[in-house]
Write a protein that holds these residues in place. Structure first.
Motif, short mmCIF file in Angstrom:
data_model
loop_
_atom_site.label_atom_id
_atom_site.label_comp_id
_atom_site.label_asym_id
_atom_site.label_seq_id
_atom_site.Cartn_x
_atom_site.Cartn_y
_atom_site.Cartn_z
N GLU A 80 0.82 -1.21 0.00
CA GLU A 80 0.00 0.00 0.00
C GLU A 80 0.86 1.26 0.00
OE1 GLU A 80 -3.38 0.75 0.26
OE2 GLU A 80 -3.86 -1.31 -0.28
N THR A 90 -0.14 6.53 3.99
CA THR A 90 -1.38 7.31 4.10
C THR A 90 -1.14 8.78 4.39
OG1 THR A 90 -1.51 6.42 6.31
CG2 THR A 90 -3.07 5.54 4.69
N PHE A 118 -4.08 -1.52 -3.43
CA PHE A 118 -5.48 -1.91 -3.63
C PHE A 118 -6.15 -1.10 -4.73
CE2 PHE A 118 -9.98 -1.28 -2.49
CZ PHE A 118 -10.41 -2.58 -2.61
N MET A 119 -6.00 0.22 -4.62
CA MET A 119 -6.77 1.08 -5.54
C MET A 119 -6.34 0.86 -7.00
SD MET A 119 -7.29 5.17 -5.75
CE MET A 119 -7.75 5.49 -4.07
N ASP A 150 -14.50 -8.97 -4.79
CA ASP A 150 -14.54 -9.80 -3.58
C ASP A 150 -13.18 -10.42 -3.34
OD1 ASP A 150 -17.12 -9.31 -2.97
OD2 ASP A 150 -17.92 -11.23 -3.65
N THR A 205 -10.52 -7.66 -2.41
CA THR A 205 -10.71 -7.17 -1.05
C THR A 205 -10.23 -8.22 -0.05
OG1 THR A 205 -12.75 -6.27 -1.93
CG2 THR A 205 -12.40 -6.02 0.41
N ARG A 251 -3.57 -7.77 5.66
CA ARG A 251 -3.51 -6.85 6.79
C ARG A 251 -3.58 -7.61 8.10
NH1 ARG A 251 -7.68 -2.11 6.51
NH2 ARG A 251 -8.93 -3.99 6.46
#
Lengths: 107, 506
Positions: free
Chosen positions: A7, A10, A24-25, A93, A96, A103
């Motif tokens: 990731e 942030t 993810f994005m 699905d 995710t 995580r």
């Protein structure tokens, strides 16, 4: 795509569909682009095909007793929409789930 | 035109409304128990049925068959717009909006853009959408009541509005909620069962009327068939694509459609609910063209040829008329009429409540009387519901077009305003309040310019037809939002952090 990408930190607050964040994005946006292509090509491609290739609309061409272009627009495309929505959901699905598991493992 | 008073269909209508009320009361008790004792998670199919029943209005039930009857292949622009829009909604918004966790469109706009002005703009747009959408529903109610009681359209409109409001008040006083699943099943049965009988009566395969209407089309005499079977008799490819695209982005921007996602348990349920919803909506849209085709088949056999004005008048009642012409039993024709009324009633109820709520909480409370109490606001909302109902009644005495066309204008408005605001709000952190307000203003102008000035500047109507303005409008408004946002300061960090950490996080 079998191993999740790390990731992005942030403290970087950028969200941009055309330049998605790492991780993810980025994968989510790839799936979205593929689905949108499948959606737009048939929905808008077919009327353009009908418009530019007049021989396509010969009244004699039928399928299941229906004129071909009626069947394609009125029956098949709705099936197609449902199908690509299902595939999209299965992919999201799976994506995710793979990030959540990662995580939880604390990687 | 409408014949005499029809007893049996009227009795079916009365009985169905009463049953709906009783079931509504029963579901309220069950819902209370469910909250108190154990919150049972509802399944995806049940969420889908709720999405579908929320969606199915007079435009789906009566309007599409009418356009199909008049314009043949061109009507598929409506069908594909109203189904393909769900693909757009699913892939771009459904999950993220659920994670955002706001209950109405104005709530979302204020939270995302951190601005009361943007909230008020979105509330005004929501009210305008309610108004336009409801005019189409009223037209459906007026026509069916005129047919049921054999009276003229204007009197039927008054009677129908009276019945709708009485029903709303009784349901509200008793506290009956709408059982979405029951509502969906009633609507789809009222649509498909009579259709099977019509197919059988006219001599086509009754098992799958969705396919056997093809036979009806190919049997049409050549003079009728050539116009009906050629794809571009009633509109150019540009008009077809523009209409279909407009309805798609409008679907993804309609406040009452988006609101459905806030009430489901989680993101995954929101996404799978959409797929089921699309399937349930598809059941109706696979069947709707059959009514138009069977009506044409009956006309060619009986030699009944209405002139264009008559045909345009009949179009929005064609679902019921086809049943009558084919000669199926009165009870089944009654089911068609009842389905149309139920679809229109429930849409009106939902939209009026949304519209009145937007006025009371987003405009009156913010702008006029910030110290108003909850009870006072509720009174305002009730007053506004009545006001809106009367205003819509006045407009619908002279309906400006077919049911599907009027509805499409509401979609164009949503697609030109709320769709870009939601899309950039979710997918671009840099979009700010200045961009949103300018974008919404431009979107409203783009939607209404062809309606107001179309007769002065014919090019406007050519490129921006009132029903199809979002093919140019939505990208243009998106561009305006991007440019204005880049020229002004970025939105506050807490909003952007929320977007990264909550909305776009697995």
């Amino acid at each position: 795509m079998h191993r999740p990408e790390p990731e992005q930190p942030t403290d970087d607050l950028r969200v941009n569909f055309l330049r998605p964040r790492r991780g993810f994005m980025r994968r989510e946006v790839t799936i979205i682009w593929v689905t949108l292509t499948a959606w737009a090509s048939l929905t808008f491609g077919f009327p353009l095909y009908l418009a530019f290739c007049p021989q396509a609309q010969l009244p004699g061409r039928t399928i299941f007793g229906m004129p071909l272009h009626y069947w394609f627009s009125g029956q098949f495309l709705i099936f197609w929409f449902i199908l690509i929505c299902c595939i999209f959901n299965l992919l999201i699905d799976w994506l995710t789930e793979s990030y959540r598991r990662r995580r939880q493992e604390g990687v | 035109m409408f014949g005499e008073f029809k007893l049996l269909p009227t009795l079916v209508l009365g009985a169905t409304l009463a049953i709906t009320l009783v079931i509504g009361l029963f579901s309220r008790h069950r819902a209370e128990q469910a909250y108190g004792v154990s919150r049972r998670q509802s399944g995806h199919a049940s969420i889908g049925a709720a999405i579908a029943s929320n969606w199915m209005s007079a435009a789906s039930f009566l309007g599409i068959a009418g356009v199909f009857y008049l314009q043949g292949y061109f009507a598929f622009a409506y069908i594909l717009g109203w189904t393909g829009g769900y693909v757009l909604l699913l892939v771009l918004m459904a999950g993220q909006i659920r994670r955002f966790g706001k209950y109405t469109a104005p709530d979302f706009v204020e939270a995302r853009y951190d601005s009361s002005l943007a909230r008020i703009c979105s509330a005004v747009i929501a009210i305008l959408i309610t108004l336009i959408y409801c005019v189409a529903q009223y037209k459906g109610i007026g026509l069916i009541f005129a047919w049921l009681f054999g009276i003229d359209y204007t009197r039927a409109l008054l009677l129908g509005t009276g019945v709708a409001l009485t029903y709303l008040v009784i349901a509200g006083t008793l506290g009956a909620t709408r059982n979405q699943q029951f509502h969906y099943v009633t609507l789809i049965l009222c649509f498909v069962i009579p259709l099977m009988f019509i197919a059988k009566k006219l001599g086509y395969s009754w098992l799958l009327p969705q396919l056997s209407y093809g036979a009806a089309l190919t049997e049409l005499p050549p003079a009728m068939a050539s116009a009906y079977l050629e794809p571009w008799t009633f509109g150019t490819p540009y008009q077809w694509i523009a209409l279909s695209f407009t309805l798609m982005v409008g679907t993804a921007g309609l406040p009452h459609v988006l609101s459905r996602f806030y009430t489901v348990p989680n993101t995954r349920d929101a996404r799978w609910g959409v797929v089921w919803g699309l399937f349930f909506i598809g059941l109706l849209y696979w069947s709707a063209p059959a009514f138009g085709a069977f009506a044409k088949a009956w006309q060619s056999r009986s030699g009944f040829t209405p002139n264009p004005a008559e045909a345009g008048f009949l179009a929005d009642l064609i679902v019921v008329k086809t049943g009558e012409w084919a000669g199926i039993p009165d009870l089944l024709v009654g089911m068609l009429a009842v389905g149309g009324i139920l679809a229109a009633f429930s849409t009106i109820t939902g939209l009026l409540i949304t519209g009145a709520g937007a006025f009371a909480y987003d405009i009156y409370y913010r702008l006029i009387n910030p110290r108003a109490s909850e009870r006072h606001l509720l009174k305002v909302a009730k007053g506004v519901t009545l006001l809106l109902a009367v205003l819509i009644l006045v407009i619908s005495v002279n309906p400006p077009g077919l049911i599907a066309e009027i509805t499409a204008v509401a979609f164009a408005l949503a697609g030109n305003t709320l769709f870009p605001v939601f899309l950039l709000g979710i997918w671009w952190d840099r979009a700010n309040k200045y961009g949103a307000v300018c974008g919404m203003a431009a979107g409203v102008a783009l939607t209404f310019a062809p309606v107001l000035f179309g007769h002065l500047i014919p090019e406007l109507r050519e490129w921006l037809p009132p029903t199809s303005s979002a093919l140019i409008g939505a990208p243009l408004v998106t561009l305006i939002m991007i440019v204005v946002s880049l020229l002004t300061p970025p939105p506050p960090d807490h909003v952007r952090r929320f977007l990264v950490e909550k909305v776009h996080h697995p």
